[in-house]
Scaffold this motif. Sequence first.
Motif, mmCIF file in Angstrom:
data_model
loop_
_atom_site.group_PDB
_atom_site.id
_atom_site.type_symbol
_atom_site.label_atom_id
_atom_site.label_comp_id
_atom_site.label_asym_id
_atom_site.label_seq_id
_atom_site.Cartn_x
_atom_site.Cartn_y
_atom_site.Cartn_z
ATOM 1 N N LYS A 146 -17.571 -10.264 -2.679
ATOM 2 C CA LYS A 146 -16.500 -10.102 -1.449
ATOM 3 C C LYS A 146 -14.927 -10.151 -1.945
ATOM 4 O O LYS A 146 -14.229 -9.065 -0.553
ATOM 5 N N ASN A 148 -14.154 -8.155 -4.226
ATOM 6 C CA ASN A 148 -14.092 -6.795 -5.172
ATOM 7 C C ASN A 148 -14.604 -5.686 -3.788
ATOM 8 O O ASN A 148 -14.007 -4.429 -4.416
ATOM 9 N N VAL A 149 -15.000 -6.330 -2.415
ATOM 10 C CA VAL A 149 -14.587 -5.453 -1.400
ATOM 11 C C VAL A 149 -13.441 -5.319 -1.294
ATOM 12 O O VAL A 149 -12.797 -6.141 -0.586
ATOM 13 N N ASP A 153 -13.916 -0.655 2.923
ATOM 14 C CA ASP A 153 -14.747 0.294 2.249
ATOM 15 C C ASP A 153 -15.968 0.150 2.171
ATOM 16 O O ASP A 153 -16.784 -0.406 1.457
ATOM 17 N N GLU A 154 -16.259 0.481 3.519
ATOM 18 C CA GLU A 154 -18.420 0.845 4.129
ATOM 19 C C GLU A 154 -19.083 1.583 2.653
ATOM 20 O O GLU A 154 -19.630 0.942 2.352
ATOM 21 N N PHE A 156 -18.259 1.142 -0.673
ATOM 22 C CA PHE A 156 -17.775 0.338 -2.122
ATOM 23 C C PHE A 156 -19.507 0.495 -2.445
ATOM 24 O O PHE A 156 -20.428 -0.238 -1.913
ATOM 25 N N LEU A 158 -21.911 -2.139 -4.770
ATOM 26 C CA LEU A 158 -22.913 -3.098 -5.963
ATOM 27 C C LEU A 158 -24.019 -2.714 -6.190
ATOM 28 O O LEU A 158 -24.812 -2.062 -6.450
ATOM 29 N N TRP A 171 -21.946 -1.011 0.380
ATOM 30 C CA TRP A 171 -22.014 -2.230 1.355
ATOM 31 C C TRP A 171 -22.309 -1.951 2.524
ATOM 32 O O TRP A 171 -22.954 -3.316 3.219
ATOM 33 N N ARG A 179 -22.737 -9.813 4.568
ATOM 34 C CA ARG A 179 -21.608 -9.053 5.147
ATOM 35 C C ARG A 179 -20.677 -10.464 5.907
ATOM 36 O O ARG A 179 -19.512 -10.127 6.324
#
Length: 453
Positions: A146, A148-149, A153-154, A156, A158, A171, A179
Motif C-alpha cells: 500500500k 508503493n501504490v 493509480d488503479e 499499478f 503487483l 491494483w 484494498r
Amino acid sequence: MSHLLLYPYRGSGHIIPMLDLTHHLLRRGLTITIMVMADDIPLLNPLISLHPDYVHTFIYNEPKVTPSPHSSPFAKMNSTQKLFGPIVQWFHSHPLPPVAIVSDFLFGWTSELASHLGIRHVVFSPSGAFNFLIMCRLWRDVEEIKDNVREGDENFFLALQEIPNSPRFPWWQVPGLLRDYKTGDQDCESFRKGILANMTSWGIVFNSFEGLESVYLDHMKKFMGHDRVWAVGPLLPEEHGQIDVSGRGGSSVVPLDKLVTWLDQKPDESVVYICFGSKVVLSEKQMSALVGALELCNVGFILCLKESGSSSIPSGFEDRVGDRGFVVKGWVPQLAILRHRAVGSFVTHCGWNSTLEGITSGVMMLTWPMTSDQFANAVLLVDQLGIGKRVCEGGPEILPEPVELAQLLEESLSVDRPERLKIKKLSQTAAEAVKQGTSTVDLDAFINLVSKI
C-alpha cells in the motif's frame, strides 16, 4: 473414533464445499460437529439423514458488529471471535471433544482457539492453491504494497515473482479487503493477524487436485514448511451418489425436471450455460450487452441471473429468442445443468465452485471475473491451462462488445476448439483424482493423521 469440529464461512462459495468435505469425512467413519446458524440447517439435512449418529451441529447466533470507521467488512469477520468463549465451554463439557478444528481460511483466529484447547488447527480453503498463495503473499506484505501504490493509480501492477509463473495483477483486481486495509486500524490488524496465523497452522485442506495445481501445491508445502497440505477435490457430489445434486446449496426456483426436459431436446454440446454465481447482480449496462449478444448469436442458452432494481432482463427478450433460450431468475441446480450432455460451454464469473464444476463437467469456460479471487482463477483457466477464453473482466462499467461476444458464444461450441479438447482431458484427470487417485490418497492421509492424534 475421531471427532472434528468444522467451522464454515456462511457464503455459498464457502459452506457448500465444506459440506461436501463433511460428506467424505462421514463416509470414512469420522464424527463431525458443524458450526452453523439456524438458517443454514436445511443445507445440512441431506448429511443428517444419511449419517444421523455421526453428524452434529453447534448452532450459534450471528455476533453483533461494532465496526470502527471504514472497516465494517473486517469488523463483521472479527465479530466471530466472540464465539471463542462459547466454543471453549462446549468443548470442556463434551464427553468426546474434537481432536482438531477445521475452519474456513477467513477465520484465522481459530488458530489461537485451537492452541488454547490443545488441539490441531486445520485451515480449509474453498478456493485453489494458486489464489491462496497470492493471498498469503499480499496479506504478509500489505503495508509495503500500500505504501508503493500511488493514490488513484488503479493500474499499478503487483509482480509476485516468488510464486510460480510470477503472476502480475493490476491494483484494481486486488480483493476489496486488501484494498480497504488501513494500518493501525484495530479491526484491520485483527483480521490480518488471523490470516497470518493460517500460515502457521498444523495443516491445510484444499478444494483442488494435483492435476490442476501441482506446481502451486508443491510450492505451498515449501511455503508452509511441512507436507501437511492436502488437495482433496474437486469436492462435488457423485453424479449418481447418495446426495441429490438438485438441492445442493439451496432450492431451485425452477424444477430440475423442467430444465432437463428442455435440455433433452437439444443436440449434444449445443447449449451455452450463463451464470454469475449467487451474489453477482449485473449492472444495467452489463445486462444490456449480454442480452444484446444473445439476440445476435444463434446458439441455445440457459441464462441464470439475479435481478435487482434497474438491472432486469429487458421486456420481450424471452419472446424474441423463443425456445432457443431458457431464462431463470434465481438459484438453479448448476452442477446438474453443467453435467447434461447438451451443455458445451459456460459463461462464468470464475468463482472457485463454478470453476471446478465447469472443469469436472468438461465444458469450455468463457470467463467474466468481477471481484475477489475470480481474476486469479481466470488467469489459471485462460493463461495457464488454456481451457477458457476471456469474455470480459472488471466492475459494472466494464462491458463486452455485443457483436464480439455473440461470435465468441458461437465459436465456443465448435468441436475442434483447442480449449474444448484440453478441458475434456482435464475433466478426466479430475474424475480419476477423486475415484482412486491423488485426491483420494490425500484425503486418506489426512484422516489417518487425524485418527492418530
